[in-house]
Design a protein around this motif. Structure first.
Motif, PDB file in Angstrom:
ATOM      1  N   UNK A  65      -7.571 -43.394 -10.883  1.00 55.25           N
ATOM      2  CA  UNK A  65      -6.767 -42.833  -9.793  1.00 55.25           C
ATOM      3  C   UNK A  65      -5.938 -43.931  -9.126  1.00 55.25           C
ATOM      4  N   UNK A  66      -4.732 -43.573  -8.724  1.00 52.14           N
ATOM      5  CA  UNK A  66      -3.889 -44.511  -7.978  1.00 52.14           C
ATOM      6  C   UNK A  66      -4.399 -44.608  -6.539  1.00 52.14           C
ATOM      7  N   UNK A  67      -3.900 -45.556  -5.792  1.00 52.37           N
ATOM      8  CA  UNK A  67      -4.304 -45.700  -4.385  1.00 52.37           C
ATOM      9  C   UNK A  67      -3.977 -44.439  -3.576  1.00 52.37           C
ATOM     10  N   UNK A  68      -2.805 -43.853  -3.818  1.00 52.09           N
ATOM     11  CA  UNK A  68      -2.423 -42.635  -3.096  1.00 52.09           C
ATOM     12  C   UNK A  68      -3.315 -41.455  -3.479  1.00 52.09           C
ATOM     13  N   UNK A  69      -3.699 -41.371  -4.747  1.00 48.70           N
ATOM     14  CA  UNK A  69      -4.609 -40.310  -5.171  1.00 48.70           C
ATOM     15  C   UNK A  69      -5.991 -40.504  -4.544  1.00 48.70           C
ATOM     16  N   UNK A  70      -6.437 -41.734  -4.465  1.00 51.38           N
ATOM     17  CA  UNK A  70      -7.736 -42.017  -3.829  1.00 51.38           C
ATOM     18  C   UNK A  70      -7.702 -41.614  -2.357  1.00 51.38           C
ATOM     19  N   UNK A  71      -6.551 -41.820  -1.717  1.00 54.45           N
ATOM     20  CA  UNK A  71      -6.403 -41.422  -0.313  1.00 54.45           C
ATOM     21  C   UNK A  71      -6.497 -39.902  -0.182  1.00 54.45           C
ATOM     22  N   UNK A  72      -5.804 -39.169  -1.063  1.00 50.34           N
ATOM     23  CA  UNK A  72      -5.903 -37.700  -1.053  1.00 50.34           C
ATOM     24  C   UNK A  72      -7.337 -37.254  -1.297  1.00 50.34           C
ATOM     25  N   UNK A  73      -8.001 -37.885  -2.277  1.00 52.50           N
ATOM     26  CA  UNK A  73      -9.385 -37.529  -2.609  1.00 52.50           C
ATOM     27  C   UNK A  73     -10.310 -37.737  -1.418  1.00 52.50           C
ATOM     28  N   UNK A  74     -10.084 -38.782  -0.647  1.00 56.45           N
ATOM     29  CA  UNK A  74     -10.955 -39.078   0.496  1.00 56.45           C
ATOM     30  C   UNK A  74     -10.878 -38.000   1.584  1.00 56.45           C
TER      31      UNK A  74
END
Length: 112
Positions: free
Chosen positions: A27-36
């Motif tokens: 996952x990209x950093x932005x995807x990790x942010x969405x996931x959180x």
């Protein structure tokens, strides 16, 4: 508009719930942010498996080698998945992600 490539991928969702932390590798950093921001475990599993399947389908549709880390699949304000390559939104790749009870499937089309 002409089609340059198509790709699809299907994954068993429990593959991602059984391997805790696997999302950190793709996952990209932005995807990790969405996931959180997701609180429900089933929704997290859907998100992670959907991103994997979508990225695989994009790579299969492309005639260029694209690294998972260069692709981000982010939700628009309406929830539609949008593709970003190296942080830049592209309208040349259209994707669809669907979740079943046990499987997630993604389909992508690359247009000129």
């Amino acid at each position: 508009m002409s089609i340059k490539g198509i790709g699809t991928d299907i994954v068993l969702k429990k593959r991602f719930s059984e391997k805790k932390g696997i999302e950190e590798r793709f996952l990209s950093l932005l995807e990790k942010k969405e996931l959180s921001l997701i609180n429900n475990e089933k929704s997290k599993e859907d998100y992670i498996s959907g991103r994997w399947a979508a990225k695989e389908s994009i790579i299969k549709a492309s005639d260029k080698k694209i690294l998972f880390s260069k692709i981000s699949i982010l939700n628009s304000s309406t929830g539609k998945p949008e593709v970003f390559i190296e942080g830049k939104k592209t309208n040349k790749i259209v994707i669809s992600i669907s979740h079943g009870k046990e499987y997630t499937i993604a389909f992508s089309i690359i247009v000129n």
